[in-house]
Enzyme design. Structure first.
Site, short mmCIF file in Angstrom:
data_model
loop_
_atom_site.label_atom_id
_atom_site.label_comp_id
_atom_site.label_asym_id
_atom_site.label_seq_id
_atom_site.Cartn_x
_atom_site.Cartn_y
_atom_site.Cartn_z
N GLU A 1 -3.56 7.51 -4.14
CA GLU A 1 -3.47 6.23 -3.43
C GLU A 1 -3.26 5.08 -4.40
O GLU A 1 -3.96 4.99 -5.41
CB GLU A 1 -4.75 5.99 -2.63
CG GLU A 1 -4.70 4.69 -1.81
CD GLU A 1 -6.03 4.42 -1.10
OE1 GLU A 1 -6.07 4.50 0.12
OE2 GLU A 1 -7.02 4.15 -1.80
N TYR B 1 0.85 -1.19 0.00
CA TYR B 1 0.00 0.00 0.00
C TYR B 1 0.89 1.23 0.00
O TYR B 1 1.85 1.31 0.76
CB TYR B 1 -0.89 0.00 1.25
CG TYR B 1 -1.74 1.25 1.38
CD1 TYR B 1 -3.04 1.27 0.90
CD2 TYR B 1 -1.24 2.40 1.99
CE1 TYR B 1 -3.82 2.42 1.00
CE2 TYR B 1 -2.00 3.55 2.09
CZ TYR B 1 -3.30 3.55 1.59
OH TYR B 1 -4.06 4.69 1.68
#
Ligand code: GDP
Ligand code: MN
Length: 418
Positions: A227, A139
């Site tokens: 993101e 992530y």
């Protein structure tokens, strides 16, 4: 303003952030042609402004609410299907014919995920990308840290799942590194991230480059969020963005004509679009049943808090600003009345520059033009209160009056329940 995954990836690619090769398609035939170009083995991904697509479900328009209830009631029972099952919004296809078939069962249908809400989203485009041999899912994100006033890079080894869940379970699993706005991204950030993510050698170097480029893309675009979840480490050691979420600060759009052109009105809240069209500037749709008309952002926040304190839920945030034209109030009521969840309207005005008589006239006009079907609670103080009172009395309007904000909130909650 959010943009689609395929748009974010095009932007990433321009900044040197590695992404899988691929293109967007609006028809199954286009999806097939792109799959042929890419050599056959592809991923077909529904393009909507909401995450959780992999674990979502495609249904007909009339089935979205029931599906949303199912997904939210038992999220675990609907775990991913990219590998195998072909039901979600992200599907593997091994041949161009399969890609065409998967695209056909996604396009034009409604995708429901735990992030779409009960209305789901009609899918109008799919991204067709080459498959990547994923070894690890990480992530990586950049947000604006309002408290520190800096960009903040966040990274975790727990990619491919919701970061909120990771944060709740184990906050230390997320590395957080501030970027000094004066110096910009610095190489030590990449080295620190690589160490935290367990990457060494060429992969660490690739991550450092990717993070630097992502940071440049975010800062130069005035993004409030960039993101990548998952950031994939592939079997052959590459580091690339498998997914992309990108949100641009609305207040900076005036200086990014190219980015502003990426706006997709179909993905935006129907009421917020209507509010913008009618010039009801600061309107944000919420999930409750009490519509709010308030002057001033701070007072609007306080009004929402007070409604919650009284046991209710606001249906919107609305700062109507300094009103000198009753039609603004009519339009605000028009927008709020378009929301089927609203059961009562609370008008809370602290007249300063905004005049109470103008607001009162607006509510009277709304009754004439729209025929107020909802109970209206009014708490009015300040400039031209007496004149406002006189107008309301003359019009014989059936509104519920309150002296204090606390009393107004309690009455609005009661009216919404009645
Ligand atoms: P989201 O569910 O809306 O967040 O959509 P994602 O783009 O993150 O896709 C969901 C999941 O699909 C990812 O977490 C990956 O596990 C998987 N996925 C996406 N693209 C590929 C791919 O090219 N290869 C493989 N093996 N898995 C993929
Ligand atoms: Mn994702």
């Amino acid at each position: 303003m959010k943009v689609h995954e395929y748009q974010a990836k095009e932007l990433f690619a321009r900044y040197g952030v590695e992404v899988p090769r691929g293109r967007v398609a609006a028809t199954p035939a286009e999806a097939r042609a792109i799959a042929e170009e890419l050599g056959g083995k592809v991923v077909v991904k529904a393009q909507i402004h909401a995450g959780g697509r992999g674990k979502g479900r495609l249904v007909a328009e009339d089935g979205t609410a029931a599906m949303f209830a199912r997904l939210t009631a038992d999220a675990a029972a609907h775990e991913g299907q990219v590998r195998g099952e072909r039901v979600g919004g992200v599907r593997l296809a091994d041949t161009p014919a399969e890609a065409e078939r998967e695209a056909a069962s996604i396009l034009g249908h409604h995708l429901v995920s735990i992030q779409t809400g009960p209305e789901g989203r009609r899918v109008q485009r799919v991204l067709v990308e080459e498959q990547s041999a994923v070894a690890r899912e990480l992530y990586l994100a950049i947000i604006v840290d309002g408290a520190r006033g800096t960009p903040l890079i966040m990274a975790s080894t727990e990619g491919g799942q919701e970061i909120e869940a990771v944060a709740a379970r184990d906050p230390d699993a997320i590395a957080r590194l501030a970027v000094n706005p004066a110096t910009g991204y610095e190489p030590y950030i990449g080295r620190t991230l690589a160490a935290r993510l367990g990457l060494a050698g060429e992969q660490a170097a690739a991550l450092g480059k990717l993070a630097a480029n992502l940071c440049r893309a975010a800062v130069e675009s005035d993004a409030s969020l960039a993101e990548i979840n998952p950031l994939a480490v592939t079997a052959d050691g590459r580091v690339l963005a498998l997914d992309a979420k990108f949100t641009i600060d609305d207040n900076a759009l005036f200086r990014h004509e190219d980015l502003a052109a990426l706006r997709d009105r179909d993905e935006e809240d129907r009421l917020e679009v209507l509010a913008a069209e009618l010039g009801v500037a600061n309107f944000i749709k919420l999930d409750g049943d009490i519509g709010c008309i308030v002057n001033g952002a701070g007072l609007a926040m306080a009004t929402m808090d007070t409604i919650k304190l009284a046991g209710g839920e606001p249906a919107n945030f609305l700062d109507i600003g300094t009103v000198n034209d009753p039609s603004r109030v009519v339009n605000a009521i028009r927008v709020i009345s378009e929301d089927p969840s609203v059961k009562a309207i609370l008008v809370n005005i602290f007249g300063g520059m905004a005049r109470v008589d103008v607001i009162a006239q607006g509510v009277i006009d709304a009754e004439r033009e729209l025929g107020l079907k909802l109970p209206v609670v009014m708490r009015l103080v300040g400039t031209n209160l007496a004149e406002g009172e006189r107008l309301l009395a003359e019009a014989g309007l059936d509104v519920i009056r309150a002296e204090s904000l606390g009393e107004a909130a309690a009455k609005a909650v009661a009216a919404a329940r009645a």
